[in-house]
Design a protein around this motif. Structure first.
Motif, PDB file in Angstrom:
ATOM      1  N   ILE A  50     -17.847   6.687   0.401  1.00 34.90           N
ATOM      2  CA  ILE A  50     -19.024   6.075   1.034  1.00 34.90           C
ATOM      3  C   ILE A  50     -19.095   6.542   2.478  1.00 34.90           C
ATOM      4  O   ILE A  50     -18.105   6.456   3.219  1.00 34.90           O
ATOM      5  CB  ILE A  50     -18.960   4.533   0.980  1.00 34.90           C
ATOM      6  N   ILE A  51     -20.287   7.008   2.862  1.00 33.57           N
ATOM      7  CA  ILE A  51     -20.554   7.390   4.254  1.00 33.57           C
ATOM      8  C   ILE A  51     -21.410   6.313   4.888  1.00 33.57           C
ATOM      9  O   ILE A  51     -22.433   5.904   4.334  1.00 33.57           O
ATOM     10  CB  ILE A  51     -21.266   8.759   4.333  1.00 33.57           C
ATOM     11  N   CYS A  52     -20.978   5.845   6.060  1.00 31.73           N
ATOM     12  CA  CYS A  52     -21.725   4.871   6.846  1.00 31.73           C
ATOM     13  C   CYS A  52     -22.338   5.587   8.046  1.00 31.73           C
ATOM     14  O   CYS A  52     -21.648   6.315   8.758  1.00 31.73           O
ATOM     15  CB  CYS A  52     -20.781   3.764   7.337  1.00 31.73           C
ATOM     16  N   PHE A  53     -23.633   5.374   8.245  1.00 28.90           N
ATOM     17  CA  PHE A  53     -24.315   6.003   9.385  1.00 28.90           C
ATOM     18  C   PHE A  53     -24.256   5.147  10.645  1.00 28.90           C
ATOM     19  O   PHE A  53     -24.506   5.629  11.740  1.00 28.90           O
ATOM     20  CB  PHE A  53     -25.785   6.285   9.034  1.00 28.90           C
ATOM     21  N   GLU A  75     -25.873   7.060  -4.517  1.00 25.82           N
ATOM     22  CA  GLU A  75     -26.525   5.773  -4.373  1.00 25.82           C
ATOM     23  C   GLU A  75     -26.706   5.503  -2.891  1.00 25.82           C
ATOM     24  O   GLU A  75     -25.986   6.044  -2.058  1.00 25.82           O
ATOM     25  CB  GLU A  75     -25.679   4.667  -5.014  1.00 25.82           C
ATOM     26  N   LYS A  76     -27.692   4.659  -2.564  1.00 31.55           N
ATOM     27  CA  LYS A  76     -27.960   4.355  -1.153  1.00 31.55           C
ATOM     28  C   LYS A  76     -28.108   2.855  -0.964  1.00 31.55           C
ATOM     29  O   LYS A  76     -28.428   2.120  -1.892  1.00 31.55           O
ATOM     30  CB  LYS A  76     -29.201   5.091  -0.664  1.00 31.55           C
ATOM     31  N   SER A  77     -27.852   2.433   0.250  1.00 30.63           N
ATOM     32  CA  SER A  77     -28.028   1.035   0.616  1.00 30.63           C
ATOM     33  C   SER A  77     -28.673   0.992   1.992  1.00 30.63           C
ATOM     34  O   SER A  77     -28.392   1.828   2.848  1.00 30.63           O
ATOM     35  CB  SER A  77     -26.673   0.316   0.661  1.00 30.63           C
ATOM     36  N   VAL A  83     -23.155  -2.944   0.600  1.00 32.78           N
ATOM     37  CA  VAL A  83     -23.448  -3.692  -0.628  1.00 32.78           C
ATOM     38  C   VAL A  83     -24.860  -3.348  -1.089  1.00 32.78           C
ATOM     39  O   VAL A  83     -25.607  -2.678  -0.385  1.00 32.78           O
ATOM     40  CB  VAL A  83     -23.331  -5.224  -0.407  1.00 32.78           C
ATOM     41  N   ASP A  84     -25.224  -3.836  -2.264  1.00 34.00           N
ATOM     42  CA  ASP A  84     -26.580  -3.671  -2.802  1.00 34.00           C
ATOM     43  C   ASP A  84     -27.000  -2.201  -2.896  1.00 34.00           C
ATOM     44  O   ASP A  84     -28.117  -1.842  -2.508  1.00 34.00           O
ATOM     45  CB  ASP A  84     -27.606  -4.454  -1.965  1.00 34.00           C
ATOM     46  N   PHE A  85     -26.111  -1.379  -3.432  1.00 27.42           N
ATOM     47  CA  PHE A  85     -26.446   0.035  -3.619  1.00 27.42           C
ATOM     48  C   PHE A  85     -27.420   0.183  -4.781  1.00 27.42           C
ATOM     49  O   PHE A  85     -27.338  -0.535  -5.769  1.00 27.42           O
ATOM     50  CB  PHE A  85     -25.184   0.858  -3.909  1.00 27.42           C
ATOM     51  N   GLU A  86     -28.350   1.118  -4.632  1.00 27.28           N
ATOM     52  CA  GLU A  86     -29.273   1.439  -5.718  1.00 27.28           C
ATOM     53  C   GLU A  86     -29.137   2.917  -6.043  1.00 27.28           C
ATOM     54  O   GLU A  86     -28.912   3.743  -5.156  1.00 27.28           O
ATOM     55  CB  GLU A  86     -30.713   1.104  -5.330  1.00 27.28           C
ATOM     56  N   GLN A  87     -29.259   3.234  -7.342  1.00 28.50           N
ATOM     57  CA  GLN A  87     -29.151   4.634  -7.736  1.00 28.50           C
ATOM     58  C   GLN A  87     -30.295   5.418  -7.097  1.00 28.50           C
ATOM     59  O   GLN A  87     -31.434   4.961  -7.055  1.00 28.50           O
ATOM     60  CB  GLN A  87     -29.189   4.791  -9.246  1.00 28.50           C
ATOM     61  N   TRP A  88     -29.974   6.601  -6.594  1.00 26.99           N
ATOM     62  CA  TRP A  88     -30.956   7.398  -5.873  1.00 26.99           C
ATOM     63  C   TRP A  88     -31.107   8.778  -6.510  1.00 26.99           C
ATOM     64  O   TRP A  88     -32.187   9.201  -6.861  1.00 26.99           O
ATOM     65  CB  TRP A  88     -30.528   7.497  -4.410  1.00 26.99           C
ATOM     66  N   ILE A  89     -29.987   9.485  -6.687  1.00 26.98           N
ATOM     67  CA  ILE A  89     -30.013  10.862  -7.168  1.00 26.98           C
ATOM     68  C   ILE A  89     -28.880  11.041  -8.175  1.00 26.98           C
ATOM     69  O   ILE A  89     -27.779  10.511  -7.972  1.00 26.98           O
ATOM     70  CB  ILE A  89     -29.826  11.854  -5.990  1.00 26.98           C
ATOM     71  N   GLU A  90     -29.129  11.779  -9.232  1.00 24.86           N
ATOM     72  CA  GLU A  90     -28.066  12.183 -10.152  1.00 24.86           C
ATOM     73  C   GLU A  90     -28.281  13.645 -10.491  1.00 24.86           C
ATOM     74  O   GLU A  90     -29.385  14.043 -10.845  1.00 24.86           O
ATOM     75  CB  GLU A  90     -28.067  11.336 -11.425  1.00 24.86           C
ATOM     76  N   LYS A  91     -27.231  14.446 -10.337  1.00 26.01           N
ATOM     77  CA  LYS A  91     -27.337  15.892 -10.544  1.00 26.01           C
ATOM     78  C   LYS A  91     -26.164  16.398 -11.369  1.00 26.01           C
ATOM     79  O   LYS A  91     -25.028  15.972 -11.174  1.00 26.01           O
ATOM     80  CB  LYS A  91     -27.295  16.639  -9.194  1.00 26.01           C
ATOM     81  N   THR A 113     -28.586   3.115   5.192  1.00 19.83           N
ATOM     82  CA  THR A 113     -27.553   2.880   6.198  1.00 19.83           C
ATOM     83  C   THR A 113     -26.206   3.361   5.657  1.00 19.83           C
ATOM     84  O   THR A 113     -25.301   3.663   6.418  1.00 19.83           O
ATOM     85  CB  THR A 113     -27.453   1.389   6.588  1.00 19.83           C
ATOM     86  N   TYR A 114     -26.099   3.406   4.316  1.00 18.55           N
ATOM     87  CA  TYR A 114     -24.895   3.882   3.630  1.00 18.55           C
ATOM     88  C   TYR A 114     -25.298   4.774   2.459  1.00 18.55           C
ATOM     89  O   TYR A 114     -26.320   4.529   1.821  1.00 18.55           O
ATOM     90  CB  TYR A 114     -24.098   2.709   3.023  1.00 18.55           C
ATOM     91  N   LEU A 115     -24.461   5.769   2.185  1.00 13.96           N
ATOM     92  CA  LEU A 115     -24.594   6.571   0.963  1.00 13.96           C
ATOM     93  C   LEU A 115     -23.267   6.508   0.213  1.00 13.96           C
ATOM     94  O   LEU A 115     -22.199   6.668   0.815  1.00 13.96           O
ATOM     95  CB  LEU A 115     -24.905   8.038   1.272  1.00 13.96           C
ATOM     96  N   ARG A 116     -23.362   6.270  -1.095  1.00 20.08           N
ATOM     97  CA  ARG A 116     -22.172   6.303  -1.955  1.00 20.08           C
ATOM     98  C   ARG A 116     -22.303   7.507  -2.881  1.00 20.08           C
ATOM     99  O   ARG A 116     -23.283   7.628  -3.615  1.00 20.08           O
ATOM    100  CB  ARG A 116     -22.040   5.023  -2.760  1.00 20.08           C
ATOM    101  N   PHE A 117     -21.312   8.391  -2.824  1.00 19.57           N
ATOM    102  CA  PHE A 117     -21.259   9.588  -3.658  1.00 19.57           C
ATOM    103  C   PHE A 117     -20.227   9.348  -4.758  1.00 19.57           C
ATOM    104  O   PHE A 117     -19.074   9.049  -4.459  1.00 19.57           O
ATOM    105  CB  PHE A 117     -20.850  10.812  -2.831  1.00 19.57           C
ATOM    106  N   ILE A 118     -20.663   9.463  -6.008  1.00 21.42           N
ATOM    107  CA  ILE A 118     -19.775   9.238  -7.144  1.00 21.42           C
ATOM    108  C   ILE A 118     -19.658  10.540  -7.930  1.00 21.42           C
ATOM    109  O   ILE A 118     -20.651  11.045  -8.464  1.00 21.42           O
ATOM    110  CB  ILE A 118     -20.310   8.118  -8.059  1.00 21.42           C
ATOM    111  N   ILE A 119     -18.442  11.082  -7.958  1.00 24.66           N
ATOM    112  CA  ILE A 119     -18.174  12.257  -8.781  1.00 24.66           C
ATOM    113  C   ILE A 119     -17.831  11.715 -10.163  1.00 24.66           C
ATOM    114  O   ILE A 119     -16.744  11.184 -10.383  1.00 24.66           O
ATOM    115  CB  ILE A 119     -17.031  13.112  -8.205  1.00 24.66           C
TER     116      ILE A 119
END
Length: 143
Positions: A50-53, A75-77, A83-91, A113-119
């Motif tokens: 997770i990256i926090c800006f 996912e982004k929040s 918290v409250d991440f929503e799916q944004w991009i899947e590649k 404000t946050y991005l969660r990257f899931i491999i």
């Protein structure tokens, strides 16, 4: 508003969580701006970070440089806490033998404000992320 590189530790961004860590290749390497450093997974999938800006941003373009990543979800929040991440991009990424995967994504609705990257999966037992670049604008500071 001028566009800026949002995913650099020098701009105040921070990797606040990673599901694996190798002392030689820590998650902070993803946003250090150094092309010679990277974060590596330690086997088993999924893996995430997770990256926090530390501010509200609007992302227009993402570039992820990685190796052996097969499926990536982002996912982004927009919350003040991660918290409250929503799916944004899947590649599904293409395997590039002997060179880095360079995945460019033009972003829609990129407020975060946050991005969660899931491999989700990889082409090998390990994967690495060399950099995440997010071009966009700062909307406001977190108050």
């Amino acid at each position: 508003m001028r566009k800026t590189e949002l995913c650099l530790s020098s701009e105040g961004s921070e990797v606040i969580l990673a599901t694996s860590s190798d002392e030689k290749h820590p998650p902070e390497n993803i946003i250090d701006g150094n092309p010679d450093t990277f974060w590596t997974t330690t086997g088993m999938f999924p893996q995430e970070f997770i990256i926090c800006f530390h501010k509200h941003v609007r992302i227009e373009r993402l570039v992820i440089q990685s190796y052996f990543v097969r499926t990536l979800k982002i996912e982004k929040s927009t919350s003040k806490e991660p918290v409250d991440f929503e799916q944004w991009i899947e590649k599904d990424l293409v395997h590039t033998e002997g060179q880095l995967q360079n995945e460019e994504i033009m972003a829609r609705d990129g407020s975060a404000t946050y991005l969660r990257f899931i491999i989700v999966s990889a082409f090998d037992h390990f994967a690495s992320v060399h950099s995440v670049s997010a071009e966009g604008t700062v909307v406001s500071n977190l108050s």
